[in-house]
Design a protein around this motif. Structure first.
Motif, PDB file in Angstrom:
ATOM      1  N   UNK A  18     -10.757  -8.681 -12.972  1.00  0.00           N
ATOM      2  CA  UNK A  18      -9.776  -7.655 -13.352  1.00  0.00           C
ATOM      3  C   UNK A  18      -9.940  -6.392 -12.503  1.00  0.00           C
ATOM      4  N   UNK A  19     -11.202  -6.017 -12.282  1.00  0.00           N
ATOM      5  CA  UNK A  19     -11.451  -4.831 -11.449  1.00  0.00           C
ATOM      6  C   UNK A  19     -10.955  -5.039 -10.023  1.00  0.00           C
ATOM      7  N   UNK A  20     -11.204  -6.249  -9.515  1.00  0.00           N
ATOM      8  CA  UNK A  20     -10.760  -6.554  -8.149  1.00  0.00           C
ATOM      9  C   UNK A  20      -9.236  -6.496  -8.062  1.00  0.00           C
ATOM     10  N   UNK A  21      -8.580  -7.072  -9.104  1.00  0.00           N
ATOM     11  CA  UNK A  21      -7.107  -7.058  -9.132  1.00  0.00           C
ATOM     12  C   UNK A  21      -6.589  -5.622  -9.199  1.00  0.00           C
ATOM     13  N   UNK A  22      -7.219  -4.808 -10.059  1.00  0.00           N
ATOM     14  CA  UNK A  22      -6.797  -3.396 -10.185  1.00  0.00           C
ATOM     15  C   UNK A  22      -6.977  -2.652  -8.866  1.00  0.00           C
ATOM     16  N   UNK A  23      -8.114  -2.887  -8.212  1.00  0.00           N
ATOM     17  CA  UNK A  23      -8.371  -2.231  -6.921  1.00  0.00           C
ATOM     18  C   UNK A  23      -7.337  -2.660  -5.886  1.00  0.00           C
ATOM     19  N   UNK A  24      -7.041  -3.974  -5.884  1.00  0.00           N
ATOM     20  CA  UNK A  24      -6.042  -4.475  -4.928  1.00  0.00           C
ATOM     21  C   UNK A  24      -4.668  -3.875  -5.196  1.00  0.00           C
ATOM     22  N   UNK A  25      -4.296  -3.802  -6.486  1.00  0.00           N
ATOM     23  CA  UNK A  25      -3.004  -3.197  -6.844  1.00  0.00           C
ATOM     24  C   UNK A  25      -2.953  -1.722  -6.434  1.00  0.00           C
ATOM     25  N   UNK A  26      -4.048  -1.016  -6.618  1.00  0.00           N
ATOM     26  CA  UNK A  26      -4.110   0.402  -6.213  1.00  0.00           C
ATOM     27  C   UNK A  26      -3.979   0.540  -4.699  1.00  0.00           C
ATOM     28  N   UNK A  27      -4.636  -0.362  -3.987  1.00  0.00           N
ATOM     29  CA  UNK A  27      -4.540  -0.322  -2.533  1.00  0.00           C
ATOM     30  C   UNK A  27      -3.115  -0.604  -2.061  1.00  0.00           C
ATOM     31  N   UNK A  28      -2.467  -1.603  -2.716  1.00  0.00           N
ATOM     32  CA  UNK A  28      -1.077  -1.920  -2.368  1.00  0.00           C
ATOM     33  C   UNK A  28      -0.174  -0.740  -2.674  1.00  0.00           C
ATOM     34  N   UNK A  29      -0.391  -0.137  -3.857  1.00  0.00           N
ATOM     35  CA  UNK A  29       0.423   1.024  -4.237  1.00  0.00           C
ATOM     36  C   UNK A  29       0.214   2.188  -3.266  1.00  0.00           C
ATOM     37  N   UNK A  30      -1.048   2.432  -2.896  1.00  0.00           N
ATOM     38  CA  UNK A  30      -1.348   3.512  -1.950  1.00  0.00           C
ATOM     39  C   UNK A  30      -0.690   3.235  -0.592  1.00  0.00           C
ATOM     40  N   UNK A  32       2.029   1.464  -0.067  1.00  0.00           N
ATOM     41  CA  UNK A  32       3.473   1.666  -0.197  1.00  0.00           C
ATOM     42  C   UNK A  32       3.827   3.148  -0.205  1.00  0.00           C
ATOM     43  N   UNK A  33       3.003   3.948  -0.893  1.00  0.00           N
ATOM     44  CA  UNK A  33       3.241   5.398  -0.905  1.00  0.00           C
ATOM     45  C   UNK A  33       3.160   5.961   0.507  1.00  0.00           C
ATOM     46  N   UNK A  34       2.107   5.598   1.232  1.00  0.00           N
ATOM     47  CA  UNK A  34       1.955   6.061   2.620  1.00  0.00           C
ATOM     48  C   UNK A  34       3.101   5.554   3.489  1.00  0.00           C
ATOM     49  N   UNK A  35       3.491   4.288   3.257  1.00  0.00           N
ATOM     50  CA  UNK A  35       4.554   3.677   4.055  1.00  0.00           C
ATOM     51  C   UNK A  35       5.874   4.398   3.876  1.00  0.00           C
ATOM     52  N   UNK A  36       6.262   4.626   2.615  1.00  0.00           N
ATOM     53  CA  UNK A  36       7.597   5.169   2.345  1.00  0.00           C
ATOM     54  C   UNK A  36       7.664   6.692   2.405  1.00  0.00           C
TER      55      UNK A  36
END
Length: 259
Positions: A18-30, A32-36
């Motif tokens: 779960x922690x790994x998934x949360x970290x991965x989701x945060x990285x993806x979100x970060x 996307x934020x940087x991208x857009x």
């Protein structure tokens, strides 16, 4: 005990996943934020904001070849070079502001004097700025404002596609600009200032008063003292000799000629 230990280990594994998934989701979100918010705007066509002039359409049209470039590839120096061809305005600054804006600050030139030039065998009036740049008369203002004098006999040169006065004649424009700020409107009494070039780039001036047939010769210094002296001498000389054609204020002395 073994069953309890296995159960605890399984729970710990789930928490780790779960922690790994949360970290991965945060990285993806970060990402996307940087991208857009940053990368995409940098790669999109720049948003150019032009201030300081009413003729924004002309500025925008001139920048057409480069205004569709992404912000990261926008060449501010090239934009400055393009806008420098407009003699009626002066480029104050071009600022690239992350992530996608370019701010262009323009200052419209103001006329301190006017003259005539020949273009395509036609004589047309042009304005002269304080720094010696010649630019078109866009309205009848310069011709009706008597504080903007007519200056003739000026040499003209073309530098970097800009028509201007040689640098040593810019001193005269600065003097006229200073005179225009005085409370006494001396320039209203002059119909024409004629420049007489001399050796080694120097020059003298011939002033033509509005309400007198006498012309006034002076050196290259045009200031309040010279103009006040001109007004006094016109009154004095014309009162004692009505046929005076020329008053000479050069060389620190006063003389006059008659018909």
């Amino acid at each position: 005990m073994e069953g309890s230990s296995a159960k605890t280990k399984k729970t710990d594994n789930r928490m780790l996943i779960m922690k790994i998934i949360v970290v991965l989701l945060c990285l993806v979100l970060a990402f996307e934020v940087i991208l857009y918010l940053f990368i995409v705007p940098c790669l999109a066509p720049v948003k150019i904001v032009i201030t300081g002039t009413k003729d924004v359409a002309t500025m925008s049209r001139l920048l057409e070849p480069i205004k569709h470039k992404p912000w990261i590839r926008f060449d501010a120096d090239k934009a400055a070079s393009i806008l420098s061809v407009l003699p009626s305005v002066e480029l104050v600054s071009i600022e690239k502001r992350f992530p996608d804006h370019v701010f262009v600050r323009i200052q419209e030139r103001s006329a301190v004097a006017m003259t005539f030039v020949i273009v395509d065998n036609r004589t047309i009036p042009v304005n002269i700025s304080e720094d010696g740049i010649l630019f078109p008369v866009s309205s009848s203002y310069a011709q009706t404002d008597s504080s903007i004098p007519l200056v003739t006999g000026l040499p003209i040169e073309r530098v970097n596609n800009v028509t201007r006065l040689p640098k040593n004649y810019c001193e005269l424009m600065a003097q006229i600009s200073s005179i225009r700020t005085l409370p006494v409107r001396y320039l209203n009494a002059i119909s024409e200032i004629h420049v007489v070039p001399k050796e080694f780039g120097s020059y003298e001036l011939i002033l033509y008063p509005v309400h007198s047939k006498s012309r006034v010769l002076t050196d290259r210094t045009l200031d309040e003292i010279t103009l006040r002296q001109m007004m006094v001498m016109l009154d004095v000389v014309n009162s004692i000799e009505p046929n005076v054609t020329e008053i000479d204020l050069r060389y620190g002395s006063v003389s006059y000629r008659t018909k």
